[in-house]
Scaffold this motif. Structure first.
Motif, PDB file in Angstrom:
ATOM      1  N   VAL A 103       0.864  -1.191   0.000  1.00 24.50           N
ATOM      2  CA  VAL A 103       0.000   0.000   0.000  1.00 24.50           C
ATOM      3  C   VAL A 103       0.894   1.231   0.000  1.00 24.50           C
ATOM      4  CG1 VAL A 103      -1.816   1.263   1.207  1.00 24.50           C
ATOM      5  CG2 VAL A 103      -1.789  -1.239   1.293  1.00 24.50           C
ATOM      6  N   TRP A 104       0.756   2.036  -1.031  1.00 23.84           N
ATOM      7  CA  TRP A 104       1.538   3.268  -1.170  1.00 23.84           C
ATOM      8  C   TRP A 104       0.690   4.419  -0.615  1.00 23.84           C
ATOM      9  CZ3 TRP A 104       6.452   4.101  -3.185  1.00 23.84           C
ATOM     10  CH2 TRP A 104       6.816   5.442  -3.377  1.00 23.84           C
ATOM     11  N   VAL A 105       1.215   5.112   0.396  1.00 19.98           N
ATOM     12  CA  VAL A 105       0.440   6.188   1.029  1.00 19.98           C
ATOM     13  C   VAL A 105       1.080   7.540   0.736  1.00 19.98           C
ATOM     14  CG1 VAL A 105      -0.602   7.035   3.164  1.00 19.98           C
ATOM     15  CG2 VAL A 105      -0.188   4.585   2.894  1.00 19.98           C
ATOM     16  N   THR A 106       0.286   8.446   0.188  1.00 20.52           N
ATOM     17  CA  THR A 106       0.753   9.811  -0.056  1.00 20.52           C
ATOM     18  C   THR A 106       0.336  10.692   1.120  1.00 20.52           C
ATOM     19  OG1 THR A 106      -1.260  10.454  -1.219  1.00 20.52           O
ATOM     20  CG2 THR A 106       0.529   9.530  -2.557  1.00 20.52           C
ATOM     21  N   ASN A 107       1.003  11.830   1.247  1.00 19.09           N
ATOM     22  CA  ASN A 107       0.660  12.800   2.300  1.00 19.09           C
ATOM     23  C   ASN A 107       0.902  14.182   1.710  1.00 19.09           C
ATOM     24  OD1 ASN A 107       0.032  13.938   4.766  1.00 19.09           O
ATOM     25  ND2 ASN A 107       2.102  13.739   5.572  1.00 19.09           N
ATOM     26  N   ILE A 108      -0.175  14.850   1.309  1.00 15.30           N
ATOM     27  CA  ILE A 108      -0.054  16.112   0.566  1.00 15.30           C
ATOM     28  C   ILE A 108      -0.558  17.269   1.413  1.00 15.30           C
ATOM     29  CG2 ILE A 108      -0.498  17.282  -1.631  1.00 15.30           C
ATOM     30  CD1 ILE A 108       0.670  14.519  -2.092  1.00 15.30           C
ATOM     31  N   ILE A 109       0.349  18.106   1.849  1.00 17.67           N
ATOM     32  CA  ILE A 109      -0.045  19.318   2.572  1.00 17.67           C
ATOM     33  C   ILE A 109       0.364  20.549   1.759  1.00 17.67           C
ATOM     34  CG2 ILE A 109       0.353  20.702   4.658  1.00 17.67           C
ATOM     35  CD1 ILE A 109       0.656  17.972   6.141  1.00 17.67           C
ATOM     36  N   THR A 110       1.545  20.501   1.158  1.00 18.01           N
ATOM     37  CA  THR A 110       2.047  21.658   0.398  1.00 18.01           C
ATOM     38  C   THR A 110       2.074  21.357  -1.101  1.00 18.01           C
ATOM     39  OG1 THR A 110       4.342  20.917   0.465  1.00 18.01           O
ATOM     40  CG2 THR A 110       3.557  22.216   2.347  1.00 18.01           C
ATOM     41  N   ILE A 111       2.274  22.397  -1.895  1.00 20.32           N
ATOM     42  CA  ILE A 111       2.412  22.209  -3.343  1.00 20.32           C
ATOM     43  C   ILE A 111       3.690  21.430  -3.646  1.00 20.32           C
ATOM     44  CG2 ILE A 111       2.762  23.444  -5.527  1.00 20.32           C
ATOM     45  CD1 ILE A 111       0.722  25.494  -4.537  1.00 20.32           C
ATOM     46  N   GLU A 112       4.721  21.627  -2.823  1.00 18.75           N
ATOM     47  CA  GLU A 112       5.951  20.833  -2.981  1.00 18.75           C
ATOM     48  C   GLU A 112       5.662  19.342  -2.821  1.00 18.75           C
ATOM     49  OE1 GLU A 112       9.047  21.304  -4.108  1.00 18.75           O
ATOM     50  OE2 GLU A 112       8.173  23.237  -4.650  1.00 18.75           O
ATOM     51  N   ASP A 113       4.806  19.003  -1.843  1.00 18.14           N
ATOM     52  CA  ASP A 113       4.414  17.597  -1.653  1.00 18.14           C
ATOM     53  C   ASP A 113       3.747  17.054  -2.918  1.00 18.14           C
ATOM     54  OD1 ASP A 113       5.239  17.699   1.024  1.00 18.14           O
ATOM     55  OD2 ASP A 113       3.225  18.172   1.766  1.00 18.14           O
ATOM     56  N   ASN A 114       2.988  17.919  -3.588  1.00 17.39           N
ATOM     57  CA  ASN A 114       2.302  17.513  -4.815  1.00 17.39           C
ATOM     58  C   ASN A 114       3.299  17.177  -5.916  1.00 17.39           C
ATOM     59  OD1 ASN A 114      -0.463  17.301  -5.999  1.00 17.39           O
ATOM     60  ND2 ASN A 114       0.395  18.728  -7.473  1.00 17.39           N
ATOM     61  N   ALA A 169     -11.781  24.574   7.216  1.00 23.37           N
ATOM     62  CA  ALA A 169     -10.377  24.220   6.999  1.00 23.37           C
ATOM     63  C   ALA A 169      -9.537  24.999   8.008  1.00 23.37           C
ATOM     64  CB  ALA A 169      -9.964  24.573   5.573  1.00 23.37           C
ATOM     65  N   GLY A 170      -8.710  24.287   8.764  1.00 21.22           N
ATOM     66  CA  GLY A 170      -7.797  24.927   9.716  1.00 21.22           C
ATOM     67  C   GLY A 170      -6.401  24.991   9.120  1.00 21.22           C
ATOM     68  N   SER A 171      -5.408  24.560   9.904  1.00 23.33           N
ATOM     69  CA  SER A 171      -4.033  24.603   9.397  1.00 23.33           C
ATOM     70  C   SER A 171      -3.554  23.201   9.026  1.00 23.33           C
ATOM     71  CB  SER A 171      -3.114  25.238  10.442  1.00 23.33           C
ATOM     72  OG  SER A 171      -3.393  24.704  11.709  1.00 23.33           O
ATOM     73  N   ASP A 172      -2.362  23.132   8.438  1.00 25.01           N
ATOM     74  CA  ASP A 172      -1.734  21.852   8.059  1.00 25.01           C
ATOM     75  C   ASP A 172      -2.575  21.024   7.100  1.00 25.01           C
ATOM     76  OD1 ASP A 172       0.621  22.194   9.438  1.00 25.01           O
ATOM     77  OD2 ASP A 172      -0.220  21.417  11.301  1.00 25.01           O
ATOM     78  N   ASN A 173      -3.145  21.676   6.104  1.00 19.53           N
ATOM     79  CA  ASN A 173      -3.831  20.923   5.055  1.00 19.53           C
ATOM     80  C   ASN A 173      -3.694  21.667   3.725  1.00 19.53           C
ATOM     81  OD1 ASN A 173      -6.139  22.823   4.769  1.00 19.53           O
ATOM     82  ND2 ASN A 173      -6.628  22.136   6.840  1.00 19.53           N
ATOM     83  N   SER A 195      -7.735  25.225  16.952  1.00 14.97           N
ATOM     84  CA  SER A 195      -6.592  24.548  16.341  1.00 14.97           C
ATOM     85  C   SER A 195      -7.031  23.209  15.748  1.00 14.97           C
ATOM     86  CB  SER A 195      -5.503  24.322  17.384  1.00 14.97           C
ATOM     87  OG  SER A 195      -6.000  23.504  18.406  1.00 14.97           O
ATOM     88  N   GLY A 196      -6.224  22.717  14.848  1.00 18.94           N
ATOM     89  CA  GLY A 196      -6.537  21.453  14.195  1.00 18.94           C
ATOM     90  C   GLY A 196      -6.670  21.645  12.702  1.00 18.94           C
ATOM     91  N   ARG A 197      -6.737  20.531  12.010  1.00 23.33           N
ATOM     92  CA  ARG A 197      -6.775  20.590  10.547  1.00 23.33           C
ATOM     93  C   ARG A 197      -8.166  20.959  10.039  1.00 23.33           C
ATOM     94  NH1 ARG A 197      -4.570  15.603   7.979  1.00 23.33           N
ATOM     95  NH2 ARG A 197      -3.771  17.014   6.400  1.00 23.33           N
ATOM     96  N   TYR A 198      -9.209  20.417  10.684  1.00 23.61           N
ATOM     97  CA  TYR A 198     -10.592  20.708  10.278  1.00 23.61           C
ATOM     98  C   TYR A 198     -11.440  20.909  11.533  1.00 23.61           C
ATOM     99  CZ  TYR A 198      -8.786  19.031   5.874  1.00 23.61           C
ATOM    100  OH  TYR A 198      -8.009  18.867   4.758  1.00 23.61           O
ATOM    101  N   PRO A 199     -11.231  22.027  12.231  1.00 27.69           N
ATOM    102  CA  PRO A 199     -11.920  22.209  13.516  1.00 27.69           C
ATOM    103  C   PRO A 199     -13.426  22.443  13.371  1.00 27.69           C
ATOM    104  CG  PRO A 199     -10.688  24.191  12.928  1.00 27.69           C
ATOM    105  CD  PRO A 199     -10.337  23.152  11.906  1.00 27.69           C
ATOM    106  N   GLU A 200     -14.163  22.021  14.413  1.00 28.21           N
ATOM    107  CA  GLU A 200     -15.568  22.407  14.549  1.00 28.21           C
ATOM    108  C   GLU A 200     -15.577  23.820  15.122  1.00 28.21           C
ATOM    109  OE1 GLU A 200     -17.997  19.800  16.877  1.00 28.21           O
ATOM    110  OE2 GLU A 200     -17.137  18.009  15.924  1.00 28.21           O
ATOM    111  N   ILE A 201     -16.479  24.658  14.626  1.00 29.73           N
ATOM    112  CA  ILE A 201     -16.515  26.044  15.114  1.00 29.73           C
ATOM    113  C   ILE A 201     -17.944  26.441  15.469  1.00 29.73           C
ATOM    114  CG2 ILE A 201     -14.475  26.734  13.780  1.00 29.73           C
ATOM    115  CD1 ILE A 201     -17.416  28.261  12.427  1.00 29.73           C
ATOM    116  N   GLU A 202     -18.053  27.497  16.282  1.00 31.39           N
ATOM    117  CA  GLU A 202     -19.363  28.063  16.622  1.00 31.39           C
ATOM    118  C   GLU A 202     -19.530  29.350  15.828  1.00 31.39           C
ATOM    119  OE1 GLU A 202     -20.493  28.177  20.876  1.00 31.39           O
ATOM    120  OE2 GLU A 202     -18.507  27.281  21.204  1.00 31.39           O
TER     121      GLU A 202
END
Length: 270
Positions: A103-114, A169-173, A195-202
């Motif tokens: 299983v090949w797993v990618t992890n894309i956060i930045t355009i460089e990762d792309n 959308a939060g950070s690190d994505n 904080s978090g990548r996809y936080p719940e907000i009010e």
């Protein structure tokens, strides 16, 4: 291809005697990339969310979604490799799939990762020339787009992806990276309260947490409606609410080329 080690974006080392010929892709944007790299004949299985290219839904075996897969269907297809992504697929799914094949797993956060993912696929599937062509096209389009936005003033933004509960959308994505590229300052990135990548907000706290100039309502994974725009907009002082194509902000791979053109048109409308 001689047997050699190739390391995926999670640092897992893989060895292949020959370039994998039977591919299952469990990531919609990466299915599109594999097709654009000329690997259509090698793709044997996809998810129900792999909507590009359109004809795949009738020519390829559907093996489930991204979070729920049909392991027996996958096993019967006898894949040489399964393509996953850290964000799209769960660790439990990856662990179970490893009992079937690599299983090949990618992890894309930045355009460089792309860029790195495309280079890796070129090496992995012995299509280096096609991969280099795509990276060259993307590098040219990225440079052109940076030039296009360089004088556009930064605006504060919130990017909504879900309702009940409201999530952004939060950070690190990848979405946040593309927001920054577009000169949008994400009010929920780097905010310790959310904080978090996809936080719940009010919604009622939105003014306090940054009071955005723009509210983006993504077309996926949640299909926002006009009444949602009205409800969210009431909790800002002056934000303009904009419906956006979620694929352009969240799909990596070859889709990025279309995204740059989409972003230019979006800025012209804003």
């Amino acid at each position: 291809m001689k047997q050699k080690k190739i390391i995926d974006q999670l640092g897992t080392s893989h060895s292949f005697e020959t370039s994998p010929k039977r591919i299952i892709s469990l990531v919609p944007s990466q299915t599109e990339l594999l097709y654009d790299l000329g690997l259509e004949d090698r793709i044997i299985g996809i998810t129900k969310f792999c909507v590009h290219p359109y004809h795949f839904k009738s020519t390829k075996k559907i093996v489930g979604g991204t979070k729920k897969v049909h392991f027996e269907k996958i096993r019967l297809l006898q894949p040489d490799i399964i393509i996953c992504n850290k964000e799209e697929n769960t660790q439990e799914i990856v662990d179970e799939l490893r009992k079937i094949c690599p299983v090949w797993v990618t992890n894309i956060i930045t355009i460089e990762d792309n860029f790195k993912m495309i280079t890796d696929f070129g090496q992995l599937f012995n299509c280096r020339t096609e991969a280099q062509k795509w990276n060259d096209k993307l590098a040219f389009a990225l440079s052109d787009f940076k030039n296009f936005v360089k004088d556009i003033p930064v605006k504060k933004a919130a990017y909504f992806i879900w309702k009940n509960p409201f999530m952004v959308a939060g950070s690190d994505n990848f979405i946040n990276e593309l927001l920054k590229l577009n000169h949008f300052e994400n009010i929920y990135a780097g905010n310790p309260e959310t904080s978090g990548r996809y936080p719940e907000i009010e919604l009622k706290k939105m003014r306090l947490e940054g009071d955005p100039d723009l509210v983006f309502l993504s077309s996926e994974p949640f299909p926002f409606k006009e009444e949602d725009a009205f409800e969210i907009g009431r909790h800002t002082h002056h934000a303009k609410t904009v419906f956006v194509d979620g694929e352009m902000f969240s799909w990596y791979g070859s889709r990025l080329l279309k995204a740059f053109e989409y972003f230019k048109k979006m800025h012209q409308k804003l």
